[in-house]
Design an enzyme around this catalytic site. Sequence first.
Site, PDB file in Angstrom:
ATOM      1  N   VAL A 162       1.200  -1.003  -0.098  1.00  0.00           N
ATOM      2  CA  VAL A 162       0.143   0.446   0.029  1.00  0.00           C
ATOM      3  C   VAL A 162       0.578   0.925   0.028  1.00  0.00           C
ATOM      4  O   VAL A 162       1.539   1.012   0.747  1.00  0.00           O
ATOM      5  CB  VAL A 162      -0.832   0.042   1.274  1.00  0.00           C
ATOM      6  N   ILE A 197       4.847  -1.324   3.071  1.00  0.00           N
ATOM      7  CA  ILE A 197       4.437   0.157   2.361  1.00  0.00           C
ATOM      8  C   ILE A 197       5.034   1.067   1.371  1.00  0.00           C
ATOM      9  O   ILE A 197       6.411   0.906   1.995  1.00  0.00           O
ATOM     10  CB  ILE A 197       5.347   0.970   4.242  1.00  0.00           C
ATOM     11  N   LYS A 198       4.787   1.422   0.735  1.00  0.00           N
ATOM     12  CA  LYS A 198       5.067   2.043  -0.704  1.00  0.00           C
ATOM     13  C   LYS A 198       6.123   3.422  -0.479  1.00  0.00           C
ATOM     14  O   LYS A 198       5.036   3.875  -0.433  1.00  0.00           O
ATOM     15  CB  LYS A 198       4.399   1.564  -2.165  1.00  0.00           C
ATOM     16  N   VAL A 199       7.030   3.761  -0.387  1.00  0.00           N
ATOM     17  CA  VAL A 199       7.649   4.615  -0.436  1.00  0.00           C
ATOM     18  C   VAL A 199       8.377   4.505  -1.674  1.00  0.00           C
ATOM     19  O   VAL A 199       9.307   4.025  -2.255  1.00  0.00           O
ATOM     20  CB  VAL A 199       8.580   4.480   0.342  1.00  0.00           C
TER      21      VAL A 199
END
Length: 230
Positions: A59, A86-88
């Site tokens: 996400v 967590i897509k950063v």
Amino acid sequence: MEFILDTINLEEIRDGVDHMPIVGITSNPSIVKKTSPKDFFGHMRQVREIIGMSRCLHVQIVATKAEDMIAEAHTIFKEIDDQVYIKVPTSYEGVKAMKALKAEGANVTATAVYTTMQAYMALEAGADYLAPYFNRIANLGGDPVALISNVAKRIEEGHYDCKILAASFHALSQVEEALNAGSQAVTAPYGILKTVFANPNIDKAVNDFNSDWYDVYGQDTSICDLAKEQ
């Protein structure tokens, strides 16, 4: 080799997981817009219910400052679950956020990777996955195959606990190129992955085999039917 679906459409996820060896789901704000769920967190919890905890869920945050990225990650963990990747974005602030999240033991996917040096920065920040944008890199005149190959070699030589998750595909041929270049994982739309099987030669082979079978045992007689007759 990992096949991941780039969608939050529940029907696509159900069908894709049921038929294909799908190991996870990725999303980003543009993917979310295509489905536009009114209750974002409720919808993502439904996605998790479908895929289970054994598959990965990625996400993406939307903040641009590291501190805000970290706060959004904590909110995602609270509202969905703490196993979410967590897509950063691999920006200056993003790498700072990656370092902090990895220090907490969080799962991190470095996204929006366009250059080899970006990938190297994310590697050293501890990212679990690196997501180079295959089609976008090609459209900008870059060489996504060379990027993936170079980064895959660096991961192997440096013994990094990280996988390349190639993304942004226009066609199935690009997915194959990414895998052949050394990408350990790919995330692609449901429609693109289904085209693997959209080959008339597959249907012809099956029909030819079945025709020969029916010539011997009768039209529409299955193997199960033969067993019932004994």
